[in-house]
Scaffold this motif. Sequence first.
Motif, PDB file in Angstrom:
ATOM      1  N   MET A   1       0.937  -1.339   0.132  1.00 19.83           N
ATOM      2  CA  MET A   1       0.017   0.077  -0.045  1.00 19.83           C
ATOM      3  C   MET A   1       0.837   1.382   0.063  1.00 19.83           C
ATOM      4  O   MET A   1       0.424   2.256  -0.806  1.00 19.83           O
ATOM      5  CB  MET A   1      -0.975  -0.060   1.123  1.00 19.83           C
ATOM      6  N   ALA A   2       1.877   1.370   0.975  1.00 22.86           N
ATOM      7  CA  ALA A   2       2.773   2.386   1.023  1.00 22.86           C
ATOM      8  C   ALA A   2       3.361   2.549  -0.494  1.00 22.86           C
ATOM      9  O   ALA A   2       3.869   3.832  -0.719  1.00 22.86           O
ATOM     10  CB  ALA A   2       3.707   2.379   1.942  1.00 22.86           C
ATOM     11  N   PHE A   8       3.577   7.158  -6.641  1.00 24.61           N
ATOM     12  CA  PHE A   8       2.930   8.569  -7.190  1.00 24.61           C
ATOM     13  C   PHE A   8       3.888   9.655  -6.937  1.00 24.61           C
ATOM     14  O   PHE A   8       4.241  10.543  -7.599  1.00 24.61           O
ATOM     15  CB  PHE A   8       1.592   8.790  -6.575  1.00 24.61           C
ATOM     16  N   ASN A   9       4.495   9.632  -5.780  1.00 21.05           N
ATOM     17  CA  ASN A   9       5.359  10.748  -5.505  1.00 21.05           C
ATOM     18  C   ASN A   9       6.626  10.876  -5.962  1.00 21.05           C
ATOM     19  O   ASN A   9       7.152  11.898  -6.571  1.00 21.05           O
ATOM     20  CB  ASN A   9       5.847  11.022  -3.703  1.00 21.05           C
ATOM     21  N   ASP A  10       7.054   9.663  -6.265  1.00 20.02           N
ATOM     22  CA  ASP A  10       8.440   9.433  -7.015  1.00 20.02           C
ATOM     23  C   ASP A  10       8.204  10.115  -8.370  1.00 20.02           C
ATOM     24  O   ASP A  10       8.994  10.593  -9.101  1.00 20.02           O
ATOM     25  CB  ASP A  10       8.880   8.365  -7.070  1.00 20.02           C
ATOM     26  N   LEU A 111      -3.023   6.855   2.834  1.00 24.61           N
ATOM     27  CA  LEU A 111      -2.363   7.715   3.618  1.00 24.61           C
ATOM     28  C   LEU A 111      -2.295   7.454   5.184  1.00 24.61           C
ATOM     29  O   LEU A 111      -1.402   7.605   6.042  1.00 24.61           O
ATOM     30  CB  LEU A 111      -2.533   9.245   3.248  1.00 24.61           C
ATOM     31  N   MET A 112      -3.706   7.271   5.739  1.00 26.68           N
ATOM     32  CA  MET A 112      -3.816   7.226   7.072  1.00 26.68           C
ATOM     33  C   MET A 112      -3.217   6.091   7.671  1.00 26.68           C
ATOM     34  O   MET A 112      -3.044   6.105   8.917  1.00 26.68           O
ATOM     35  CB  MET A 112      -5.180   7.357   7.406  1.00 26.68           C
TER      36      MET A 112
END
Length: 114
Positions: A1-2, A8-10, A111-112
């Motif tokens: 999941m992470a 996405f961020n990369d 995220l949570m």
Amino acid sequence: MADQIQEFNDYRAKMNEVILDKQNKVINRLFNLDTNTYAEGALSTKVKEMLGLVSSMVLRCDDCIKYHLGKCHEQGITTEEMYEIFAVANIVGGTIVIPHTRRAAEYWDLLMNN
């Protein structure tokens, strides 16, 4: 999941670098304007990120939604607050926003739980 969050961020960071390295004056200024828009001012960065998220949901931009969800998470927005943001986006944007709310809720849970 992470992995989905990191992926996405990369990708976003990599492609922003590719775009900004081309030194197009207009694009670089637009990116700078975007960054400065979300800086602390008369409105807090928290409020600005919530506004950005509602706007992104109404405009139905899934990448923008993920970005602002991440920023909202960084700002300490609670799940209760998030679902009120989702409600505003849906009342403003109409039922066409519901599929984006589903994906936003899924990403918020990632995220949570990360």
